[in-house]
Design a protein around this motif. Structure first.
Motif, PDB file in Angstrom:
ATOM      1  N   LYS A 219       0.787  -1.122  -0.097  1.00 34.57           N
ATOM      2  CA  LYS A 219      -0.109  -0.197  -0.195  1.00 34.57           C
ATOM      3  C   LYS A 219       0.886   1.370  -0.014  1.00 34.57           C
ATOM      4  N   ASN A 220       2.123   1.233   0.717  1.00 31.54           N
ATOM      5  CA  ASN A 220       2.954   2.123   0.442  1.00 31.54           C
ATOM      6  C   ASN A 220       3.492   2.839  -0.555  1.00 31.54           C
ATOM      7  N   TYR A 221       3.721   1.605  -1.295  1.00 28.14           N
ATOM      8  CA  TYR A 221       4.544   1.666  -2.822  1.00 28.14           C
ATOM      9  C   TYR A 221       3.344   2.253  -3.676  1.00 28.14           C
ATOM     10  N   THR A 222       2.185   1.742  -3.848  1.00 31.56           N
ATOM     11  CA  THR A 222       1.364   2.002  -4.684  1.00 31.56           C
ATOM     12  C   THR A 222       0.625   3.503  -4.485  1.00 31.56           C
ATOM     13  N   PHE A 223       0.518   3.811  -3.013  1.00 34.07           N
ATOM     14  CA  PHE A 223       0.036   4.993  -2.742  1.00 34.07           C
ATOM     15  C   PHE A 223       0.885   6.259  -3.084  1.00 34.07           C
ATOM     16  N   THR A 224       2.452   5.832  -2.814  1.00 32.04           N
ATOM     17  CA  THR A 224       3.282   6.890  -3.039  1.00 32.04           C
ATOM     18  C   THR A 224       3.249   7.210  -4.499  1.00 32.04           C
ATOM     19  N   LEU A 225       3.223   6.162  -5.255  1.00 33.58           N
ATOM     20  CA  LEU A 225       3.178   6.233  -6.669  1.00 33.58           C
ATOM     21  C   LEU A 225       2.009   7.123  -7.272  1.00 33.58           C
ATOM     22  N   ALA A 226       0.838   6.682  -6.710  1.00 28.70           N
ATOM     23  CA  ALA A 226      -0.092   7.624  -7.308  1.00 28.70           C
ATOM     24  C   ALA A 226      -0.126   8.973  -6.727  1.00 28.70           C
ATOM     25  N   CYS A 227       0.355   9.390  -5.743  1.00 33.74           N
ATOM     26  CA  CYS A 227       0.477  10.756  -5.229  1.00 33.74           C
ATOM     27  C   CYS A 227       1.378  11.503  -6.265  1.00 33.74           C
ATOM     28  N   ARG A 228       2.385  10.846  -6.627  1.00 36.63           N
ATOM     29  CA  ARG A 228       3.643  11.175  -7.452  1.00 36.63           C
ATOM     30  C   ARG A 228       2.933  11.641  -8.790  1.00 36.63           C
ATOM     31  N   LEU A 229       2.276  10.651  -9.481  1.00 30.98           N
ATOM     32  CA  LEU A 229       1.743  10.853 -10.732  1.00 30.98           C
ATOM     33  C   LEU A 229       0.420  11.693 -10.883  1.00 30.98           C
ATOM     34  N   PHE A 230      -0.422  11.413  -9.974  1.00 35.60           N
ATOM     35  CA  PHE A 230      -1.738  11.915 -10.159  1.00 35.60           C
ATOM     36  C   PHE A 230      -1.629  13.593  -9.471  1.00 35.60           C
ATOM     37  N   LEU A 231      -0.807  13.667  -8.388  1.00 34.77           N
ATOM     38  CA  LEU A 231      -0.865  15.064  -7.995  1.00 34.77           C
ATOM     39  C   LEU A 231       0.478  15.874  -7.761  1.00 34.77           C
ATOM     40  N   SER A 232       1.462  15.126  -8.184  1.00 32.99           N
ATOM     41  CA  SER A 232       3.203  15.496  -8.129  1.00 32.99           C
ATOM     42  C   SER A 232       3.237  15.912  -6.625  1.00 32.99           C
ATOM     43  N   VAL A 233       2.741  14.910  -5.794  1.00 33.97           N
ATOM     44  CA  VAL A 233       3.363  15.092  -4.492  1.00 33.97           C
ATOM     45  C   VAL A 233       4.240  14.149  -4.129  1.00 33.97           C
ATOM     46  N   GLU A 234       5.504  14.515  -3.645  1.00 31.74           N
ATOM     47  CA  GLU A 234       6.519  13.635  -3.318  1.00 31.74           C
ATOM     48  C   GLU A 234       6.899  13.517  -1.827  1.00 31.74           C
TER      49      GLU A 234
ATOM     50  N   ILE B 228     -10.490  13.120  -7.048  1.00 30.96           N
ATOM     51  CA  ILE B 228      -9.156  12.941  -6.547  1.00 30.96           C
ATOM     52  C   ILE B 228      -9.095  11.591  -5.668  1.00 30.96           C
ATOM     53  N   ILE B 229     -10.099  11.735  -4.414  1.00 34.17           N
ATOM     54  CA  ILE B 229     -10.014  10.595  -3.727  1.00 34.17           C
ATOM     55  C   ILE B 229     -10.390   9.403  -4.052  1.00 34.17           C
ATOM     56  N   GLY B 230     -11.223   9.379  -5.203  1.00 33.69           N
ATOM     57  CA  GLY B 230     -11.709   8.099  -6.068  1.00 33.69           C
ATOM     58  C   GLY B 230     -10.754   7.672  -6.676  1.00 33.69           C
ATOM     59  N   LEU B 231      -9.879   8.283  -7.191  1.00 37.62           N
ATOM     60  CA  LEU B 231      -8.550   8.089  -8.103  1.00 37.62           C
ATOM     61  C   LEU B 231      -7.556   7.439  -7.420  1.00 37.62           C
ATOM     62  N   LEU B 232      -7.386   7.925  -6.173  1.00 36.36           N
ATOM     63  CA  LEU B 232      -6.290   7.321  -4.965  1.00 36.36           C
ATOM     64  C   LEU B 232      -6.879   6.051  -4.518  1.00 36.36           C
ATOM     65  N   ILE B 233      -7.861   5.932  -4.589  1.00 33.04           N
ATOM     66  CA  ILE B 233      -8.550   4.531  -4.221  1.00 33.04           C
ATOM     67  C   ILE B 233      -8.620   3.548  -5.116  1.00 33.04           C
ATOM     68  N   ALA B 234      -8.852   3.772  -6.379  1.00 31.05           N
ATOM     69  CA  ALA B 234      -8.527   3.062  -7.579  1.00 31.05           C
ATOM     70  C   ALA B 234      -7.170   2.853  -7.672  1.00 31.05           C
ATOM     71  N   GLY B 235      -6.432   3.878  -7.590  1.00 31.26           N
ATOM     72  CA  GLY B 235      -4.972   3.677  -8.217  1.00 31.26           C
ATOM     73  C   GLY B 235      -4.038   3.145  -7.216  1.00 31.26           C
ATOM     74  N   HIS B 236      -4.393   2.857  -5.906  1.00 31.14           N
ATOM     75  CA  HIS B 236      -3.650   1.965  -5.028  1.00 31.14           C
ATOM     76  C   HIS B 236      -4.095   0.765  -4.319  1.00 31.14           C
ATOM     77  N   ASP B 237      -5.345   0.830  -3.836  1.00 33.96           N
ATOM     78  CA  ASP B 237      -6.008  -0.143  -3.078  1.00 33.96           C
ATOM     79  C   ASP B 237      -6.013  -1.605  -3.965  1.00 33.96           C
TER      80      ASP B 237
END
Length: 481
Positions: free
Chosen positions: A181-196, A287-296
């Motif tokens: 979850k840490n890996y996929t959430f970090t990746l989603a934040c970086r690619l969807f939000l540019s948050v690193e 964005i919440i929906g995308l983060l759920i779909a993008g990492h869970d």
């Protein structure tokens, strides 16, 4: 007239009337049970609750397919009625049922979400017309289509390497699920939000498991319930996202951020047909929906991939051989690229077999927008429709020895159409399918080259609640190469 004749006359009239009523009743029954008027067979269970508790109970026991298998055998292998989450529901079964629902999207059926989601995301449901959903889907496809994702493969590789360096190297034992979850959430934040920034990511990553647990819960908003925890978690996540949105708006105005560089920026600069920008709350919910779909879903898939690779050493060895052959073609520490991942064919067969055995999304709802018939039964307008991967994935009609883990099923032409549906199908097929493929293959490449592993708990229980997970998160012992 004598009394006997009168009695006979009355008897004749009575019998004639009885015959007429019998014929009328038979005709009425025939109409009711004709293909035009007969509901699918099945039972709706207790009032309001329906069969929801049994449905959830079988999932928590790790046998979600049992709910469908029993009813398909008892009522119909094609379609049956039930009641789930307080809604009259028709379950479509098998590849033919999947094909029917997927091909009739926005014709006979439309997407539908449980009431719990409406209350957790009130702003999104108020504005989610079909046209808006279509625009949102087109926006996602722009960023998630294969051509657009090619440039992100190197970034995925960087994130995967950094993640393994930080959380896996120099550890003798780890628990897979929270790390995935840490890996996929970090990746989603970086690619969807540019948050690193890890600290920034951590502020709203923790509440996500509470949010997901409450999405398909009974919508009772009392302190301590899953539903209540999900609403509170959403508020926490939304608050942090709105802070990010406002900062990004300022950065775009100052020309610090690049317009359209990620999904968030594109949402902020895009107007509707009336020239209106999306509201902050709507952007946050989407964005919440995308983060759920993008990492869970991906983190669940990665966890079960590692589970099956631990259980089947020969499969692991073939995966290792494939990635090592690929590594030999690269120069030094060159990052992975699009062409590299296309060569990981056996790895992708393994992923597909894992998704068959334990689909991250068990199924989704639709709603009948008009009366129609299917398999000789009447489906009333307004009824909820449900399709489940479990009616085909564990069905010997489509997969021989369905309980056997066998990646070779996906060689050549693979399974018949509409039988392997971990990403859904039709117009509403998961737009993140290609994104998921890339982030999973990148992780497999890196983890297999570094480690072999063994399970700490040999018979760890699988729980579906509402997504599949292992009861203890899959603790493993690492053996570095």
């Amino acid at each position: 007239m004598q009394e006997t004749e009168i009695d006979l006359l009355f008897l004749f009239l009575f019998l004639s009337l009885l015959l007429i009523l019998t014929v009328m009743l038979a005709f009425s029954i025939r109409l009711v049970f004709s293909g035009k008027d007969q509901l699918p067979p099945g039972r709706t269970g207790f009032p309001i609750v329906g069969e929801t508790l049994e449905f959830m109970s079988m999932g928590r026991k790790g046998t979600p397919e049992k709910f469908f298998k029993e009813r398909m055998a008892k009522y119909s292998p094609e379609v049956f009625k039930t009641s789930l989450i307080a809604e009259k529901t028709v379950v479509f079964c098998g590849a033919s049922g999947n094909k029917f629902l997927f091909s009739n999207e926005n014709k006979l059926v439309t997407s539908w979400w449980p009431r719990s989601i409406e209350k957790i995301f009130p702003s999104s449901t108020q504005t989610s017309t079909y046209e808006e959903l279509l625009k949102m889907r087109n926006l996602l496809l722009r960023f998630l289509k294969p051509e657009a994702l090619q440039k992100y493969v190197g970034t995925m590789d960087v994130v995967a390497r950094s993640h393994l360096d930080t959380h896996w190297n120099n550890h003798k034992k780890v628990t897979v699920f929270p790390l995935a979850k840490n890996y996929t959430f970090t990746l989603a934040c970086r690619l969807f939000l540019s948050v690193e920034n890890p600290t920034q990511i951590a502020r709203f990553s923790d509440p996500f498991h509470l949010l997901l647990a409450g999405v398909l819960s009974v919508p009772i908003n009392f302190p301590g319930t899953r539903f209540n925890k999900a609403i509170n978690a959403t508020r926490t996540i939304r608050k942090e996202l709105i802070r990010i949105i406002r900062q990004r708006t300022a950065d775009l105005g100052a020309e610090i951020a690049i317009p359209g560089n990620d999904i968030l920026s594109h949402m902020l600069i895009t107007t509707d047909d009336n020239g209106q920008f999306m509201k902050e709350m709507d952007i946050a919910d989407k964005i919440i929906g995308l983060l759920i779909a993008g990492h869970d879903t991906s983190s669940a898939a990665i966890t079960f991939i590692l589970k099956y690779l631990a259980e089947f050493p020969k499969v692991y060895d073939k995966v290792l051989q494939e990635v090592e052959e690929l590594a030999m073609e690269k120069k030094g520490e060159d990052l992975l690229n699009w062409e590299d991942l296309k060569k990981m064919k056996y790895c992708w067969n393994v992923v597909n077999e894992v998704l068959r055995m334990v689909p991250p999304v068990q199924g989704t709802f639709r709603e009948a927008v008009t009366d129609f018939t299917y398999a000789g039964f009447s489906i009333p307008k307004g009824w909820k429709l449900y399709w489940s991967a479990n009616t085909t994935h564990k069905n010997p009609k489509y997969f021989s020895e369905p309980e056997k883990f066998e990646p070779s099923r996906f060689e050549g032409n693979g399974p018949i159409p509409f039988s392997h549906v971990p990403f859904g199908g039709g117009p509403r097929m998961c737009p993140g399918k290609e994104y998921a493929r890339l982030e999973i293959l990148v992780f497999m490449y890196n983890i297999v080259r570094r480690f072999k592993w063994e399970k700490v708990i040999l018979d760890e229980k699988i729980v579906i609640d509402p997504m599949p997970r292992l009861a203890h998160g899959l603790p493993i012992r690492l053996h570095p190469h």
